[in-house]
Design a protein around this motif. Structure first.
Motif, PDB file in Angstrom:
ATOM      1  N   THR A  86       0.848  -1.193   0.000  1.00 45.92           N
ATOM      2  CA  THR A  86       0.000   0.000   0.000  1.00 45.92           C
ATOM      3  C   THR A  86       0.883   1.241   0.000  1.00 45.92           C
ATOM      4  N   THR A  88       0.447   5.273   0.645  1.00 48.93           N
ATOM      5  CA  THR A  88      -0.500   6.234   1.211  1.00 48.93           C
ATOM      6  C   THR A  88       0.150   7.608   1.301  1.00 48.93           C
ATOM      7  N   HIS A  90      -0.498  11.333   3.196  1.00 50.04           N
ATOM      8  CA  HIS A  90      -1.249  11.918   4.302  1.00 50.04           C
ATOM      9  C   HIS A  90      -1.276  13.444   4.143  1.00 50.04           C
ATOM     10  N   SER A  98      -4.939   6.188  -0.143  1.00 45.16           N
ATOM     11  CA  SER A  98      -4.080   5.039  -0.411  1.00 45.16           C
ATOM     12  C   SER A  98      -4.366   4.408  -1.763  1.00 45.16           C
ATOM     13  N   GLN A 153      -8.313   6.818   4.460  1.00 43.88           N
ATOM     14  CA  GLN A 153      -8.093   6.517   5.871  1.00 43.88           C
ATOM     15  C   GLN A 153      -8.441   7.730   6.727  1.00 43.88           C
TER      16      GLN A 153
END
Length: 266
Positions: A86, A88, A90, A98, A153
Motif C-alpha cells: 500500500t 499512502t 497523508h 491510499s 483513511q
C-alpha cells in the motif's frame, strides 16, 4: 513593681521556647511539608518515568509505503494468502489516501467438503471427502487472483500504551473505506461450453471497509494491522442460479516506512 518583675521573668523564660518552636516549624516546612504534587515531582518515580506529551509521530505531508501479507478468515472453500503493498499520502494528520494492490495464492480450506449421493438403491447413503484444488478450480466461489483499490483513511485516535510503567508505545487507530477491483477465477459463462471449457479469470468492481492500528517503533517505521470486509459479486455461470454476493473478511499485517524519514517535534 513586683508584678512587673514577675511579667519580665515569665517572658524571659518563655521566649527561648517560642523561638525553638518557630525554628522547628520552619525546618519542617522546608524539608517535609510539601504537597502531593511536589512529592510526585520530587519522588523516585519521576526520575524513572519521564513525562510524555504530544505526538511522537507526525504523518502530515508524508508518504507511507507498507508491504504486507493478508490471510482470509472464515472462508468455506478457499483460504487466500495475499501478498502486496500500500502507498499512502497523508495530506492531514488524521487523513490519508491510499493505493493498494495484492496477488492472491489460494489453497483449499479445511472446512471444504465434496459429498456424493447414491442412486437410492442402498438407502440413499452418501460419502464426503476433502476436495482437491483441481476439483474446486473455477467451480467454487471465492477464488481470488488479484486485488487492487483506492482507499481513504481517517485516524481520529492517537494514544500511548504503558509497558511496565517505564516505557510507552505510541499508536493510532484508523478507519478505512474504499473502492476495489477484484480479479477472481470462475466457470465459463457460455452454457454450451460450460462442461468442457476450462475456468477463466474475471474482473469485477467491489468495495471494502475496515479498521486498522499502527504501532510506532520510531519516527519513520510502524507495525500496521488491519481487518477488512471485502464486498464484491461473482457470476455463477449458471442461468438458473443467482450471482454470488461475497463478503470476505481479510486480516492484514504489514510494516510501514514513512518518507521523509523524519518529522518535527510536536
Amino acid at each position: 513593681m513586683k508584678t512587673l518583675l514577675r511579667l519580665l521573668l515569665t517572658l524571659s523564660l518563655v521566649a527561648p521556647v517560642l523561638a525553638r518552636a518557630q525554628a522547628a516549624n520552619s525546618e519542617e516546612e522546608e524539608a517535609g511539608d510539601v504537597s502531593e504534587v511536589d512529592k510526585d515531582r520530587l519522588g523516585p518515580l519521576r526520575e524513572r518515568v519521564p513525562p510524555v506529551s504530544g505526538h511522537l509521530f507526525l504523518k502530515k505531508g508524508r508518504f507511507e509505503f507498507s508491504p504486507s501479507a493478508t490471510v482470509s478468515l472464515r472462508d468455506a472453500f478457499f483460504t487466500k494468502y495475499l501478498f502486496g503493498g500500500t502507498l499512502t499520502y497523508h495530506p492531514m494528520e488524521t487523513l490519508g489516501v491510499s493505493l493498494r494492490v495484492g496477488y492472491a495464492v489460494n489453497s483449499v480450506a479445511g472446512a471444504a467438503q465434496i459429498c456424493t449421493f447414491s442412486d437410492g438403491t442402498d438407502g440413499g447413503t452418501r460419502g464426503c471427502s476433502s476436495p482437491s484444488m483441481k476439483e474446486l478450480d473455477g467451480k467454487a466461489p471465492g477464488q481470488l487472483k488479484l486485488l487492487g483499490g483506492v482507499d481513504v483513511q481517517w485516524a481520529p485516535i492517537y494514544g500511548k500504551l504503558s509497558l511496565l510503567a517505564e516505557k510507552f508505545v505510541h499508536f493510532d487507530l484508523y478507519g478505512v473505506v474504499g473502492a476495489s477491483v477484484v480479479q477472481y477465477r470462475g466457470p465459463e459463462l457460455d452454457p454450451t461450453l460450460a462442461l468442457t471449457a476450462p475456468a477463466k479469470n474475471y474482473m469485477t468492481p467491489g468495495g471494502n471497509v475496515g479498521v486498522g492500528l499502527r504501532f510506532f517503533f520510531n519516527r519513520w517505521v510502524t507495525l500496521r494491522t488491519e481487518v477488512r470486509d471485502l464486498i464484491y459479486v461473482e457470476k455463477s455461470g449458471n442461468p438458473d442460479k443467482e450471482n454470488y454476493l461475497r463478503n470476505q473478511l481479510l486480516f492484514e499485517l504489514g510494516v510501514s516506512f514513512f518518507f521523509p524519514s523524519s518529522n518535527p517535534e510536536s
